[in-house]
Scaffold this motif. Structure first.
Motif, short mmCIF file in Angstrom:
data_model
loop_
_atom_site.label_atom_id
_atom_site.label_comp_id
_atom_site.label_asym_id
_atom_site.label_seq_id
_atom_site.Cartn_x
_atom_site.Cartn_y
_atom_site.Cartn_z
N MET A 1 80.55 64.99 53.64
CA MET A 1 79.57 65.83 54.31
C MET A 1 78.51 64.96 54.98
N THR A 2 78.18 65.28 56.20
CA THR A 2 77.19 64.53 56.96
C THR A 2 75.79 64.79 56.41
N LYS A 3 75.02 63.73 56.25
CA LYS A 3 73.64 63.85 55.78
C LYS A 3 72.69 63.69 56.94
N TYR A 4 72.17 64.78 57.39
CA TYR A 4 71.21 64.74 58.49
C TYR A 4 69.81 64.52 57.94
N ALA A 5 69.04 63.70 58.63
CA ALA A 5 67.64 63.45 58.26
C ALA A 5 66.77 64.27 59.22
N PHE A 6 66.46 65.49 58.81
CA PHE A 6 65.71 66.41 59.67
C PHE A 6 64.22 66.07 59.69
N THR B 1 68.33 63.24 64.31
CA THR B 1 68.95 62.36 65.30
C THR B 1 69.48 61.07 64.65
N ASN B 2 69.65 61.10 63.33
CA ASN B 2 70.09 59.89 62.64
C ASN B 2 71.59 59.62 62.76
N ILE B 3 72.36 60.57 63.27
CA ILE B 3 73.78 60.37 63.52
C ILE B 3 73.92 60.13 65.03
N VAL C 1 70.17 70.66 64.86
CA VAL C 1 68.97 71.49 64.98
C VAL C 1 69.09 72.64 63.99
N ARG C 2 67.99 72.95 63.30
CA ARG C 2 67.99 74.09 62.38
C ARG C 2 66.61 74.73 62.33
N ASP C 3 66.57 75.93 61.78
CA ASP C 3 65.33 76.67 61.57
C ASP C 3 64.72 76.18 60.26
N SER C 4 63.48 75.73 60.30
CA SER C 4 62.86 75.19 59.09
C SER C 4 62.67 76.24 58.00
N LYS C 5 62.67 77.52 58.39
CA LYS C 5 62.52 78.59 57.39
C LYS C 5 63.83 78.84 56.64
N PRO D 1 66.40 76.19 55.57
CA PRO D 1 66.96 74.84 55.49
C PRO D 1 68.42 74.79 55.01
N THR D 2 68.88 75.82 54.36
CA THR D 2 70.29 75.84 53.94
C THR D 2 71.14 76.72 54.86
N GLY D 3 70.52 77.19 55.92
CA GLY D 3 71.22 78.06 56.87
C GLY D 3 72.04 77.26 57.87
N PRO D 4 72.45 77.91 58.94
CA PRO D 4 73.31 77.26 59.93
C PRO D 4 72.61 76.11 60.65
N VAL D 5 73.41 75.16 61.08
CA VAL D 5 72.93 74.00 61.83
C VAL D 5 73.65 73.97 63.17
N LEU D 6 72.89 73.89 64.23
CA LEU D 6 73.44 73.76 65.57
C LEU D 6 73.64 72.27 65.83
N ARG D 7 74.84 71.89 66.21
CA ARG D 7 75.14 70.49 66.49
C ARG D 7 75.44 70.32 67.97
N LEU D 8 74.70 69.40 68.59
CA LEU D 8 74.83 69.13 70.02
C LEU D 8 75.11 67.66 70.26
#
Length: 57
Positions: free
Chosen positions: A1-6, A23-25, A31-35, A37-44
């Motif tokens: 699993m990728t570990k993103y540093a938000f 942007t650490n990868i 990108v995610r909604d801070s409210k 944090p375990t919700g969906p992540v948009l990857r661009l």
């Protein structure tokens, strides 16, 4: 699993409408909604992220 540093985006507001960006990868901007944090992540791709940001102004 990728570990993103938000981190909170500079485009976030102080009233709770916050976007977090990782942007650490090198090949992905996440990108995610801070409210939700375990919700969906948009990857661009970095190119798509740059185009999105330039469209905001």
């Amino acid at each position: 699993m990728t570990k993103y540093a938000f981190h909170k985006s500079s485009y976030s507001t102080t009233n709770g409408n916050c976007v977090e960006v990782a942007t650490n990868i090198r090949t992905t901007v996440a990108v995610r909604d801070s409210k939700q944090p375990t919700g969906p992540v948009l990857r661009l791709t970095p190119t798509a992220w740059t185009r999105f940001l330039s469209g905001l102004s």
